[in-house]
Write a protein that holds these residues in place. Sequence first.
Motif, short mmCIF file in Angstrom:
data_model
loop_
_atom_site.label_atom_id
_atom_site.label_comp_id
_atom_site.label_asym_id
_atom_site.label_seq_id
_atom_site.Cartn_x
_atom_site.Cartn_y
_atom_site.Cartn_z
N ASP A 104 0.84 -1.18 0.00
CA ASP A 104 0.00 0.00 0.00
C ASP A 104 0.89 1.24 0.00
OD1 ASP A 104 -1.85 2.00 0.33
OD2 ASP A 104 -2.77 1.18 2.15
N GLU A 120 -2.05 -8.18 -3.30
CA GLU A 120 -2.91 -7.01 -3.23
C GLU A 120 -2.04 -5.77 -3.31
OE1 GLU A 120 -5.83 -6.71 -0.22
OE2 GLU A 120 -6.36 -8.85 -0.25
N ALA A 122 -2.13 -1.50 -3.76
CA ALA A 122 -2.77 -0.20 -3.84
C ALA A 122 -1.66 0.81 -4.07
CB ALA A 122 -3.55 0.10 -2.56
N ASP A 139 -4.79 -8.65 -7.26
CA ASP A 139 -5.78 -7.60 -7.04
C ASP A 139 -5.03 -6.27 -7.03
OD1 ASP A 139 -7.81 -5.92 -6.24
OD2 ASP A 139 -8.63 -7.30 -4.76
N GLU A 141 -4.59 -2.00 -7.90
CA GLU A 141 -5.17 -0.68 -8.09
C GLU A 141 -4.03 0.31 -8.27
OE1 GLU A 141 -7.45 2.48 -5.26
OE2 GLU A 141 -8.47 0.56 -5.55
N SER A 143 -2.59 3.98 -11.02
CA SER A 143 -2.63 4.75 -12.25
C SER A 143 -1.28 4.58 -12.92
CB SER A 143 -2.91 6.23 -11.97
OG SER A 143 -1.87 6.81 -11.19
N ARG A 160 -7.53 -8.84 -11.18
CA ARG A 160 -8.45 -7.71 -11.08
C ARG A 160 -7.61 -6.43 -11.10
NH1 ARG A 160 -10.75 -11.39 -7.43
NH2 ARG A 160 -9.64 -10.44 -5.67
N ARG A 162 -7.77 -2.22 -11.39
CA ARG A 162 -8.59 -1.02 -11.33
C ARG A 162 -7.74 0.21 -11.64
NH1 ARG A 162 -9.90 -4.22 -7.24
NH2 ARG A 162 -8.67 -3.07 -5.71
N LEU A 163 -8.23 1.02 -12.58
CA LEU A 163 -7.52 2.20 -13.06
C LEU A 163 -8.44 3.42 -12.97
CD1 LEU A 163 -6.21 0.47 -16.29
CD2 LEU A 163 -4.76 1.09 -14.35
N HIS A 222 -12.67 0.50 -13.28
CA HIS A 222 -12.26 1.80 -12.75
C HIS A 222 -12.27 1.77 -11.22
CE1 HIS A 222 -13.85 3.59 -16.74
NE2 HIS A 222 -12.54 3.39 -16.81
N LYS A 223 -11.38 2.58 -10.64
CA LYS A 223 -11.35 2.68 -9.18
C LYS A 223 -12.13 3.90 -8.72
CE LYS A 223 -6.88 5.09 -9.04
NZ LYS A 223 -5.54 5.11 -8.45
#
Length: 223
Positions: A104, A120, A122, A139, A141, A143, A160, A162-163, A222-223
């Motif tokens: 994270d 995971e 982030a 998983d 997330e 940009s 998975r 997410r962007l 998308h996030k």
Amino acid sequence: VYKRQAQGLMIEVRHVEDKDNYDESFLELVVPSGASIAAEGVSADITISGSRGESVSAQSVSGDMSVEAESGRLELSSVSGDIDFEGSSSRSSVESVSGDVDLDGVSGEVTISTVSGDVELAAGAVSEGSLDTVSGTLDLEMSVEDGGKVTVECMNGDVRLRLPESQTGSFSAQSFSGDINTVLGDVKQEKYGPGSHFKHVTGDSGTVIRVESFSGDIHIGHK
């Protein structure tokens, strides 16, 4: 045992040889927050907190790892154990043979590799990313910066990703034995045999994002 070296101080915990039974060892060190840290453990958990040094490096053969740091360079590896990181780093490399990885706050250059374990992530803005697992779920997330490149590969597991809705670039995804779900465009089925693929280009940022799973589903949203 401790020794002064040119690059700093080395501290080592040793068990008495030829001793069948020994008590558990616990070592706690308090160092300046700006110091770079390199830690290694065998059959031991590693916890690092409050580090603000140039680099943090930790290796564990059998044990969990928990790190809270703000560092320019991060290197974490575990043969058998989970890895948990929270903080920030602009250059991160994380490897696990058997264990889950949870990161994270990293950004910039990010490399994550696991053999058996879930990931995971982030992250903030990534300029270059290589994320792969042999058996586990990814998983993710993040940009991706303009001109950046991110590659995601999974042999046996779901992905998975997410962007941001504003993310531009060249997107591609392929699953040899699984479904692809995405909000970015239409998914095409392979003409011969199982599998599906997806390609989409938006904007002229030069960003490249590629996702591949041999046996597993892919979801890009998308996030």
